[in-house]
Design an enzyme around this catalytic site. Structure first.
Site, PDB file in Angstrom:
ATOM      1  N   HIS A 204     -45.170  -9.361   0.284  1.00  0.00           N
ATOM      2  CA  HIS A 204     -46.174  -9.934   1.187  1.00  0.00           C
ATOM      3  C   HIS A 204     -47.591  -9.601   0.720  1.00  0.00           C
ATOM      4  O   HIS A 204     -47.817  -8.666  -0.050  1.00  0.00           O
ATOM      5  CB  HIS A 204     -45.955  -9.429   2.615  1.00  0.00           C
ATOM      6  CG  HIS A 204     -46.125  -7.952   2.768  1.00  0.00           C
ATOM      7  ND1 HIS A 204     -47.348  -7.319   2.785  1.00  0.00           N
ATOM      8  CD2 HIS A 204     -45.199  -6.977   2.892  1.00  0.00           C
ATOM      9  CE1 HIS A 204     -47.183  -6.029   2.921  1.00  0.00           C
ATOM     10  NE2 HIS A 204     -45.882  -5.776   2.984  1.00  0.00           N
TER      11      HIS A 204
ATOM     12  N   GLU B 178     -38.536  -3.878   6.149  1.00  0.00           N
ATOM     13  CA  GLU B 178     -38.964  -2.750   5.304  1.00  0.00           C
ATOM     14  C   GLU B 178     -38.228  -1.479   5.696  1.00  0.00           C
ATOM     15  O   GLU B 178     -37.715  -1.364   6.814  1.00  0.00           O
ATOM     16  CB  GLU B 178     -40.487  -2.558   5.415  1.00  0.00           C
ATOM     17  CG  GLU B 178     -41.056  -1.393   4.622  1.00  0.00           C
ATOM     18  CD  GLU B 178     -40.858  -1.468   3.114  1.00  0.00           C
ATOM     19  OE1 GLU B 178     -39.691  -1.494   2.653  1.00  0.00           O
ATOM     20  OE2 GLU B 178     -41.864  -1.465   2.381  1.00  0.00           O
TER      21      GLU B 178
END
Length: 189
Positions: free
Chosen positions: A14, A84
């Site tokens: 990202h 994550e």
């Protein structure tokens, strides 16, 4: 599992967030992209355009979903296993700050208090790798530590080997094959 050479995985970390810029562990804190992060996501669009993907996945977290959307993949399928690494008590804390508490601390070599340990993350990544091996060409939007674990598990290595792979925000990496051997085709580009 597809025959060797039949699958390829494009990994996108990202775009930048405030905490990624500050090198703070960011997992469950669902931060927005910074202006630089949005610009990096926009820059991904022409790099990815024109490549046909059989499967496009994203982490459930906003920073990955927004990167996917801005890069032209608003229909990316959320896979919760791409979340994550859950940092527990280390959430929002930098490695430098943790090393003031525990000499030499890293997520790769030490306990993550209240969070996932490296083998927990490896188990999640293994499930994703299995899915990707059967999918042809895939595109995955996710996070720094998780993608490093996913890459080394693709290669058949211990998850701790992810410590050796630097992965910057807004970058593209490609996993594939060298004949019948899983390989890194491109990294951190």
């Amino acid at each position: 599992m597809q025959a060797a050479g039949g699958s390829e995985v494009w990994l996108v970390r990202h775009g930048e967030t405030r905490w990624s810029r500050e090198h703070r562990h960011t997992s469950v804190t669902d931060l927005e992209l910074t202006a630089a992060g949005v610009a990096a996501a926009r820059a991904l669009e022409p790099r990815l355009r024109g490549t046909a993907f059989d499967l496009v996945l994203t982490s459930p977290l906003r920073r990955a979903r927004d990167t996917a959307r801005i890069a032209g993949f608003a229909d990316a399928v959320v896979d919760d296993r791409l979340h994550e690494w859950r940092y527990g008590d280390v959430e929002g804390v930098s490695t430098a700050a943790m090393r003031q508490r525990v000499a030499g601390w890293t997520v790769w070599t030490h306990e993550v208090p209240g969070g996932e340990q490296v083998d927990d993350v490896a188990r999640r990544a293994d499930g994703v790798v299995e899915r990707l091996r059967d999918a042809g060409r895939s595109l995955v939007f996710a996070h720094g530590h998780l993608l490093r674990v996913l890459a080394v598990r693709w290669l058949g290595l211990d998850a701790r080997a992810g410590a050796h792979l630097r992965l910057d925000t807004g970058t593209v990496s490609v996993l594939g094959w060298e004949r019948e051997t899983p390989a890194v085709v491109r990294w951190n580009a």
